[in-house]
Design a protein around this motif. Structure first.
Motif, short mmCIF file in Angstrom:
data_model
loop_
_atom_site.label_atom_id
_atom_site.label_comp_id
_atom_site.label_asym_id
_atom_site.label_seq_id
_atom_site.Cartn_x
_atom_site.Cartn_y
_atom_site.Cartn_z
N GLU A 1 -1.53 2.85 -2.35
CA GLU A 1 -0.83 4.10 -2.66
C GLU A 1 -1.70 4.97 -3.55
O GLU A 1 -2.32 4.49 -4.50
CB GLU A 1 0.50 3.80 -3.36
N GLU B 1 2.18 7.84 -1.02
CA GLU B 1 1.49 7.83 0.28
C GLU B 1 0.06 7.34 0.09
O GLU B 1 -0.50 7.44 -1.01
CB GLU B 1 1.48 9.24 0.88
N ASP C 1 -4.42 9.33 7.56
CA ASP C 1 -4.70 8.23 6.65
C ASP C 1 -6.15 7.80 6.85
O ASP C 1 -6.58 7.53 7.98
CB ASP C 1 -3.74 7.08 6.94
#
Length: 476
Positions: free
Chosen positions: A28, A75, A110
């Motif tokens: 994270e 995230e 990502d």
């Protein structure tokens, strides 16, 4: 919802520890605000109970245990992506450093990527022409392959990386202008002069418009080095699978990356494995290398050429050793060839490309390519045998055929392996040169070539078309 924590429990090297954490997860992203209001980025690398260990990309210097504010972003690290990234230069964390400002993001992904479904993978079977004879002929780079270069300190792997980036191209007729080909170049832990060499070389050669550069300098934070190849590969996947481009990813130097991983692992108190590297080095490298490939839902491809320096030229060192298990072959640079002035100093015998058999020959390069490559390997291995024998009995005592192999070996190194840093040979030029050198040997010695190929391409050397029978008798 982003949660903010005030104060730090501990600081260890590039790592900071916070406690009282709830609902945090591995990888994270966090934003750390210092006393002066400046912000730094980091990510969670370990969670133990209500404690979280944060890896700071910009280091932990000037952090306060009491007043530092840490915000969990909820995230993982994401990279903004756009076709406008072509021709741009970024730091190791994906921030523009070329002075051209920001770019409009088409999408955000990502950086850790998503695993490619094995069922959707397409087997690689087309080659990428690098213009370098020793690679194109003997260790052919196949589109979608991962083919590392094993080098050593002081050898010209930086020049070779730039030459590959400058000359590499696909040979599809529908991409004759190279519009669908791009280079993603990531440098990790390089010195300022090396980084300037990379930028200047791409600018002067006119290929910068199709290159995306990520530069992590030696004085940049070690933690940022872990992110650099992931940003590069995320960009490559975007260009390949969203814009149907054939992308060649050059990563240099993977040894610097592994050493950064070792340093962070040590700071984190993890139990070391071989030579102090973490036990998960193999799986970590695999998470990078396995992002190469072709998928059936896109016309593009991601091909990787990782470059790594072997400490003390030791090929059994953990980094090249584990890399060899994951990748499909290797190109090895030889110290002896480099010292004699041969460039690029590709050591032929330990180099191989395990996928080249499916991407060369009729319909790909030329029908004689597989037989020619096999014969050049076999002939050069006999050169090494003849050299070993000459070191014992003297070159004058060698048989006539052994002397021919010695002469072939010298010509092979001087004319085939050795080429200028700006010399771009087509695959036809490379194959023709190979046959010209094999012409120095008697036809009877070329036992790795089919008769039909031999009759079509073999031409004896002009200085004395040798009598095969006489040479055979002399060698006996």
């Amino acid at each position: 919802m982003a949660i903010e924590y005030i104060g730090l429990k501990d600081i260890q090297g590039p790592l900071a520890v916070i406690e009282g954490v709830k609902d945090a997860f591995y990888d994270e992203m966090v934003t750390v605000t210092l006393d002066d209001g400046s912000k730094r980025m980091g990510k969670i690398v370990r969670i133990s109970g209500d404690k979280a260990v944060i890896q700071l990309f910009e280091g932990t210097e000037s952090l306060s245990l009491e007043n530092t504010r840490t915000r969990l972003m909820g995230e993982p690290m994401r990279l903004s992506l756009s076709a406008e990234m072509l021709g741009r230069t970024f730091d190791g964390a994906g921030r523009p450093i070329d002075g051209l400002g920001d770019y409009f993001a088409d999408e955000v992904r990502d950086v850790n990527g998503s695993p490619i479904n094995p069922v959707s993978r397409v087997y690689p079977n087309n080659f990428i022409q690098t213009g370098i004879s020793s690679i194109d002929c003997l260790a052919t780079l196949i589109r979608g392959q991962k083919l590392p270069i094993f080098s050593g300190d002081g050898m010209p792997h930086d020049r070779l990386a730039v030459q590959i980036a400058r000359q590499a191209k696909v040979t599809d007729e529908d991409d004759a202008d190279g519009e669908k080909f791009a280079i993603v170049f990531a440098a990790m832990g390089v010195k300022h002069d090396v980084a300037n060499f990379f930028k200047r070389s791409f600018e002067e050669s006119g290929v910068l418009s199709k290159v995306v550069m990520f530069l992590n300098l030696s004085n940049d934070p070690v933690a940022e080095r872990i992110i650099t190849p992931r940003c590069a590969l995320t960009t490559a996947e975007y260009l390949a699978f969203k814009h149907d481009m054939h992308v060649l990813v050059i990563l240099t130097d993977m040894t610097s990356y592994a050493e950064a991983l070792r340093e962070i692992s040590s700071s984190n108190g993890e139990i070391p494995s071989r030579k102090g590297f973490p036990g998960y080095l193999y799986s970590d490298l695999a998470s990078l290398y396995e992002r190469a490939g072709i998928i059936d839902s896109a016309k593009g491809s991601v091909t990787q050429v990782p470059i790594l320096t072997m400490p003390s030229d030791d090929i059994t060192h953990p980094v090249p050793d584990l890399t060899g298990y994951i990748t499909e072959g290797q190109i090895v640079l030889g110290r002896d060839l480099s010292l004699t002035g041969v460039y690029p100093p590709v050591s032929v015998l330990p180099s191989l490309s395990r996928l080249m058999k499916d991407g060369i020959g009729k319909g790909y390069t030329r029908e004689d390519h597989p037989d020619l490559a096999n014969q050049l390997f076999a002939a050069y291995s006999k050169v090494e045998d003849a050299k070993s024998l000459a070191s014992v009995i003297g070159e004058d005592e060698l048989s006539a055929i052994d002397k021919k192999y010695i002469a072939f070996g010298k010509a092979f190194e001087e004319r085939f392996l050795n080429q200028g840093a700006y010399e771009n040979r087509s695959i036809e030029d490379t194959l023709n040169l190979g046959w010209e050198l094999l012409g120095m040997l008697p036809k009877s010695e070329l036992d790795r070539v089919g008769d039909d190929i031999l009759d079509k391409y073999y031409r004896p050397a002009a200085d004395g078309a040798v009598n095969d029978t006489a040479d055979t008798e002399d060698s006996e």
